[in-house]
Every structure is written in structure tokens, then in C-alpha cells.
Scaffold this motif. Structure first.
Motif, PDB file in Angstrom:
ATOM      1  N   MET A   1      91.485  16.082 110.942  1.00 41.36           N
ATOM      2  CA  MET A   1      91.371  16.855 112.168  1.00 41.36           C
ATOM      3  C   MET A   1      90.590  16.019 113.178  1.00 41.36           C
ATOM      4  N   ALA A   2      90.966  16.099 114.395  1.00 35.96           N
ATOM      5  CA  ALA A   2      90.383  15.244 115.422  1.00 35.96           C
ATOM      6  C   ALA A   2      89.416  16.007 116.332  1.00 35.96           C
ATOM      7  N   LEU A   3      88.624  16.881 115.770  1.00 34.82           N
ATOM      8  CA  LEU A   3      87.623  17.574 116.581  1.00 34.82           C
ATOM      9  C   LEU A   3      86.404  16.676 116.744  1.00 34.82           C
ATOM     10  N   HIS A   4      85.670  16.869 117.830  1.00 34.73           N
ATOM     11  CA  HIS A   4      84.515  16.033 118.126  1.00 34.73           C
ATOM     12  C   HIS A   4      83.333  16.889 118.553  1.00 34.73           C
ATOM     13  N   TYR A  29      80.769  16.758 110.108  1.00 32.81           N
ATOM     14  CA  TYR A  29      80.598  16.223 108.760  1.00 32.81           C
ATOM     15  C   TYR A  29      81.977  15.869 108.222  1.00 32.81           C
ATOM     16  N   GLU A  30      82.065  15.468 106.969  1.00 33.66           N
ATOM     17  CA  GLU A  30      83.338  15.023 106.412  1.00 33.66           C
ATOM     18  C   GLU A  30      84.410  16.113 106.455  1.00 33.66           C
ATOM     19  N   VAL A  35      78.291  24.375 114.033  1.00 32.96           N
ATOM     20  CA  VAL A  35      78.742  25.017 115.267  1.00 32.96           C
ATOM     21  C   VAL A  35      77.631  25.892 115.829  1.00 32.96           C
ATOM     22  N   LYS A  36      77.330  25.703 117.111  1.00 34.86           N
ATOM     23  CA  LYS A  36      76.385  26.563 117.820  1.00 34.86           C
ATOM     24  C   LYS A  36      77.179  27.751 118.348  1.00 34.86           C
ATOM     25  N   ASP A  55      71.244  30.170 115.754  1.00 35.15           N
ATOM     26  CA  ASP A  55      72.618  30.391 116.228  1.00 35.15           C
ATOM     27  C   ASP A  55      73.579  29.326 115.720  1.00 35.15           C
ATOM     28  N   LEU A  56      73.214  28.619 114.644  1.00 33.92           N
ATOM     29  CA  LEU A  56      74.055  27.563 114.091  1.00 33.92           C
ATOM     30  C   LEU A  56      74.695  27.998 112.781  1.00 33.92           C
ATOM     31  N   VAL A  57      75.948  27.628 112.589  1.00 33.60           N
ATOM     32  CA  VAL A  57      76.644  27.890 111.329  1.00 33.60           C
ATOM     33  C   VAL A  57      77.429  26.655 110.934  1.00 33.60           C
ATOM     34  N   VAL A  58      77.612  26.469 109.648  1.00 29.03           N
ATOM     35  CA  VAL A  58      78.456  25.393 109.139  1.00 29.03           C
ATOM     36  C   VAL A  58      79.799  26.014 108.783  1.00 29.03           C
ATOM     37  N   ILE A  59      80.852  25.464 109.366  1.00 26.79           N
ATOM     38  CA  ILE A  59      82.206  26.001 109.197  1.00 26.79           C
ATOM     39  C   ILE A  59      83.137  24.871 108.763  1.00 26.79           C
ATOM     40  N   ARG A  60      84.058  25.178 107.848  1.00 30.69           N
ATOM     41  CA  ARG A  60      85.063  24.184 107.463  1.00 30.69           C
ATOM     42  C   ARG A  60      85.903  23.808 108.681  1.00 30.69           C
TER      43      ARG A  60
END
Length: 86
Positions: A1-4, A29-30, A35-36, A55-60
């Protein structure tokens, strides 16, 4: 995926939220992103799990969709072309 980093994204639904939400990628991350979550979206949270990160979460990455300022889906940005070494 090409998100930045600094991309605005949409997430359909996660363990933390019963509703979708919008946010901005702060770190990639890998296989996931930090995400804020946008302030207006925080009212949707159902659990206290998100409180430990504010207000931060880690999302696949596979759960994120790139969106524009109006929340409309966008094509993912192409990775920058890599030139072959001589």
C-alpha cells in the motif's frame, strides 16, 4: 500500500470504534500505521482502549482508505519511481 505520513485516511470499523472514523497518518510501520483520530471522531469511541494513546490508534494498513479533505475516496499515491543503479 502506498500510504504516507500526513495522508488523511478513513477507517470503516475497528475493535475500538463501532462506527467509521477519519484521521491523519502520523507514522507508517511495516503493516500498520499510527493514526491521529480527528477530534470530532473521538466521540464515537466505545471503549477506553484508545485513552492510553490519547487520540492516536494503530490500524492495519489494509483497513485504511485514502480520502480527500471532503472525505471522498482517492486513489492511493504511486510510490516514487526508483532509478536503476549504473
Amino acid at each position: 500500500m502506498a500510504l504516507h505520513e500526513n495522508n488523511r485516511v478513513y477507517c470503516e470499523k475497528t475493535e475500538l470504534f463501532s462506527n467509521s472514523f477519519y484521521g491523519t497518518i502520523t507514522k507508517i510501520y511495516e503493516h500498520s500505521a499510527l493514526v491521529k483520530v480527528e477530534p470530532a471522531q473521538l466521540a464515537k469511541k466505545e471503549t477506553d482502549k484508545i485513552d492510553s494513546f490519547g487520540d492516536l490508534v494503530v490500524i492495519r494498513l489494509s483497513e485504511l482508505q485514502l480520502v480527500d479533505a471532503n472525505g471522498q475516496p482517492m486513489d492511493e499515491p504511486d510510490d516514487e519511481p526508483v532509478e536503476a543503479a549504473e
